[in-house]
Design an enzyme around this catalytic site. Structure first.
Site, PDB file in Angstrom:
ATOM      1  CG  ASP A  54      -1.928   1.108   1.230  1.00  0.00           C
ATOM      2  OD1 ASP A  54      -1.888   1.953   0.308  1.00  0.00           O
ATOM      3  OD2 ASP A  54      -2.779   1.127   2.139  1.00  0.00           O
ATOM      4  CE1 TYR A 144      -1.650  14.925  -8.531  1.00  0.00           C
ATOM      5  CE2 TYR A 144      -1.729  16.976  -9.781  1.00  0.00           C
ATOM      6  CZ  TYR A 144      -1.515  15.606  -9.732  1.00  0.00           C
ATOM      7  OH  TYR A 144      -1.163  14.924 -10.875  1.00  0.00           O
ATOM      8  CB  ALA A 146       2.506  21.010  -2.139  1.00  0.00           C
ATOM      9  CE  LYS A 148       1.785  14.000  -9.241  1.00  0.00           C
ATOM     10  NZ  LYS A 148       2.338  12.662  -9.579  1.00  0.00           N
TER      11      LYS A 148
END
Length: 229
Positions: A54, A144, A146, A148
């Site tokens: 996971d 998101y 941040a 990336k």
């Protein structure tokens, strides 16, 4: 025949990458979040091998993977899996930030660390599937973007560190891609969705495989893709 470990191969870009490599007879190792998902991947890609872990629990990856047997030689590690949480900075609490960073940044960092001996043995290739949001942060996608932006930093550091060992590192920054994630995002934001205005997953996959195929005298470090006309 190369050996490739892919995350996010269940749909979208990851599935398209896996399909291209499978068509060439490459050896695929596919990371699945649970046993049921692993069975689905083996059915979709006959002959592939699966690992169950996971990505939302990056600190557990080492212990989870050690008993499953990982490849001793790896031609590529392809980080395609990712999550997106829409919401403004004012709206999102710490939970979504932690969850986004875990899957999009910490898991790729830890999985890369664990696979580096196999990558070094093959003078292999690490590909990070980033995003246009990893270069320009839009409103409503701060968590998101941040994650990336940080993934870009990870790729750059890794590239400099592993260059002497012959490990190549590529970051791919696509614009909007016609994937289930994109559909869900548009629904969440209340925006109309037009698949024809998006990149096709197979086009992004072709770019990824093209980077892998580049002769050893060169390296695709960063590539940006935008929907065509």
């Amino acid at each position: 025949m190369g050996v490739h470990l892919i995350t996010g191969s269940g749909s979208g870009i990851g599935a398209a990458v896996a399909a291209l490599l499978a068509q060439r007879g490459e050896e695929l190792w596919l990371l699945a979040r649970d046993a049921a998902r692993a069975e689905q991947l083996r059915e979709a890609f006959p002959g592939s091998r699966t690992l169950v872990a996971d990505l939302a629990e990056p600190a557990a990856l080492a212990a989870v993977l050690v008993g499953q047997g990982v490849p001793g030689r790896l031609d590529s590690l392809l980080h395609v899996a990712g999550v997106i949480e829409a919401g403004t900075v004012a709206e999102l609490g710490a939970g979504p930030w932690y969850g986004t960073m875990a899957v999009n940044l910490l898991a790729p960092a830890e999985l890369t660390r664990l696979m580096l001996p196999a990558l070094r043995a093959a003078r292999g290739h690490v590909v990070f599937l980033n995003s246009g949001a990893g270069l320009h942060a839009p409103p409503g996608l701060g968590a998101y973007a941040a994650s990336k932006f940080a993934l870009k930093a990870l790729a750059e550091s890794l590239r400099a560190e592993e260059y002497p060992r012959g490990v190549r590192v590529t970051a791919v920054y696509p614009g909007e891609v016609d994937t289930p994630m994109q559909v869900r995002l548009h629904e969440r934001l209340g925006l109309p969705y037009d698949p024809s205005a998006c990149l096709a997953p197979r086009s992004v996959a072709a770019t990824v495989v093209g980077a892998l195929d580049l002769p050893r005298d060169g390296m695709v470090s960063d590539v940006m893709l935008r929907p065509g006309c």
